[in-house]
Design an enzyme around this catalytic site. Structure first.
Site, PDB file in Angstrom:
ATOM      1  N   TYR A   1       4.887  83.223 -30.019  1.00  0.00           N
ATOM      2  CA  TYR A   1       3.688  84.060 -30.166  1.00  0.00           C
ATOM      3  C   TYR A   1       2.534  83.202 -30.663  1.00  0.00           C
ATOM      4  O   TYR A   1       2.531  82.750 -31.810  1.00  0.00           O
ATOM      5  CB  TYR A   1       3.996  85.205 -31.123  1.00  0.00           C
ATOM      6  CG  TYR A   1       2.880  86.179 -31.364  1.00  0.00           C
ATOM      7  CD1 TYR A   1       1.710  86.189 -30.618  1.00  0.00           C
ATOM      8  CD2 TYR A   1       3.001  87.137 -32.367  1.00  0.00           C
ATOM      9  CE1 TYR A   1       0.706  87.100 -30.858  1.00  0.00           C
ATOM     10  CE2 TYR A   1       2.010  88.066 -32.618  1.00  0.00           C
ATOM     11  CZ  TYR A   1       0.857  88.040 -31.860  1.00  0.00           C
ATOM     12  OH  TYR A   1      -0.136  88.952 -32.111  1.00  0.00           O
TER      13      TYR A   1
ATOM     14  N   LYS B   1       3.935  84.966 -25.831  1.00  0.00           N
ATOM     15  CA  LYS B   1       2.873  85.957 -25.954  1.00  0.00           C
ATOM     16  C   LYS B   1       1.622  85.188 -26.327  1.00  0.00           C
ATOM     17  O   LYS B   1       1.557  84.571 -27.394  1.00  0.00           O
ATOM     18  CB  LYS B   1       3.195  87.005 -27.023  1.00  0.00           C
ATOM     19  CG  LYS B   1       2.041  87.992 -27.251  1.00  0.00           C
ATOM     20  CD  LYS B   1       2.317  88.951 -28.402  1.00  0.00           C
ATOM     21  CE  LYS B   1       1.118  89.861 -28.631  1.00  0.00           C
ATOM     22  NZ  LYS B   1       1.326  90.792 -29.783  1.00  0.00           N
TER      23      LYS B   1
ATOM     24  N   ILE C   1       1.561  92.436 -23.895  1.00  0.00           N
ATOM     25  CA  ILE C   1       2.018  93.108 -25.108  1.00  0.00           C
ATOM     26  C   ILE C   1       0.769  93.653 -25.777  1.00  0.00           C
ATOM     27  O   ILE C   1      -0.011  92.904 -26.372  1.00  0.00           O
ATOM     28  CB  ILE C   1       2.777  92.149 -26.034  1.00  0.00           C
ATOM     29  CG1 ILE C   1       4.041  91.630 -25.339  1.00  0.00           C
ATOM     30  CG2 ILE C   1       3.145  92.852 -27.340  1.00  0.00           C
ATOM     31  CD1 ILE C   1       4.810  90.596 -26.145  1.00  0.00           C
TER      32      ILE C   1
ATOM     33  N   THR D   1       1.113  94.473 -35.343  1.00  0.00           N
ATOM     34  CA  THR D   1       0.682  95.866 -35.246  1.00  0.00           C
ATOM     35  C   THR D   1       1.587  96.771 -36.063  1.00  0.00           C
ATOM     36  O   THR D   1       1.163  97.828 -36.528  1.00  0.00           O
ATOM     37  CB  THR D   1       0.652  96.307 -33.775  1.00  0.00           C
ATOM     38  OG1 THR D   1      -0.129  95.372 -33.022  1.00  0.00           O
ATOM     39  CG2 THR D   1       0.060  97.690 -33.608  1.00  0.00           C
TER      40      THR D   1
END
Length: 297
Positions: free
Chosen positions: A138, A166, A208, A50
């Site tokens: 992740y 994540k 998240i 992001t």
């Protein structure tokens, strides 16, 4: 002493605001970080997907992480993005995060070069050996193509520095499988705004999020309701947020979320190529979602 408790609640994967010429706007970044902290966000993740990490230079990546740590100033934890499809680069990012005071690192599955499970294992173990920071794996196969198997994750979790994941797979069987396979407390965070309540119900700890850039207070409220056992309230908030969740991913992140922030007057919508601002249909959907939340007239 560093806070080594599990991350819970609403964590935000921060955008990297930019001037119209593409330079990073650190003044606006500081304001966005303050807004997150005031709204009840429990941790900040700079320099991730992001945050447009693929188009940040190494120097910029380091400055973004350091700026976040400095601005947060210990009020909330900072989980620094430290992912790369080059193991040596990821090691340097993780070491830098440690040097500037980040609380943990988030390391994405290597993208494009498609390593085997053994390659993934060695990649993450090498990074975990390079720094004392707690490390989160992740998993986002929609971007990385390959994914960490549950068996490989269990092997990786044997390393004391590898403490959680994540998970952006939206596979609700996965947190259960990981919990059963990993022989220690393992911090599982959703990376999918739309399915977060299902993830929490499957034993996850938090999310998240991307949407929380726009409405951090509502995302924090939803998690608080869940934690307090007010399940109907959590569901009601999530239902209210769903149009915005949907709109945030109509096009490649972070195009939509930056546009939404621009509509609220919080930052401009500038992206670095090859990302471009959302098309008209997406902009209309975002505007409608913001109006449904009474954030636009």
């Amino acid at each position: 002493m560093a806070d080594t408790s599990m991350y819970q609640g609403s964590l935000t994967a921060l955008v990297t605001p930019m001037h119209t010429d593409g330079r990073i706007d650190f003044d606006v970044s500081a304001k966005l970080i303050e807004r997150q902290i005031e709204a009840g966000t429990t941790a900040l993740i700079p320099a991730g997907t992001t945050g447009e990490s693929p188009t940040l230079s190494h120097e910029e990546h380091g400055r973004v992480v350091a700026h976040c740590v400095e601005t947060a100033n210990g009020r909330v934890r900072v989980m620094a993005g430290a992912g790369s499809n080059s193991t040596s680069e990821a090691v340097l990012m993780a070491k830098h995060a440690h040097s500037v005071g980040a609380d943990s690192v988030l390391v994405v599955v290597p993208y494009y070069n498609k390593p085997t499970q053994e390659g993934l294992y060695r990649h993450f173990m090498t990074i975990a050996d390079a720094t004392p920071l707690p490390m989160f794996l992740y998993c986002i196969p929609g971007r990385s193509v390959v994914d960490i198997s549950v068996a490989t994750m269990a092997r990786l979790a044997e390393h004391p520095n590898i403490v959680g994941t994540k998970d952006a797979t939206a596979n609700m069987a996965r947190p259960i499988a990981v919990r059963r396979a990993v022989d220690k407390p393992f911090n599982q965070l959703s990376g999918d705004d739309n399915s977060v309540l299902s993830f929490l119900a499957a034993g996850g700890d938090g999310c998240i999020g991307v949407t929380s850039n726009v409405v951090p207070h509502l995302c924090a409220d939803m998690h608080l309701a869940w934690q307090e056992g007010r399940i109907e309230d959590a569901i009601a908030i999530q239902d209210h947020l769903t149009p915005l969740h949907d709109a945030m991913f109509m096009e490649s992140n972070p195009g939509p979320v930056k546009y939404a922030l621009s509509r609220l007057g919080l930052c401009n919508a500038t992206l670095r190529l090859p990302l471009v601002e959302p098309q008209e249909e997406t902009r209309r959907a975002i505007d409608a979602a913001l109006r449904s939340l009474e954030l636009l007239d």
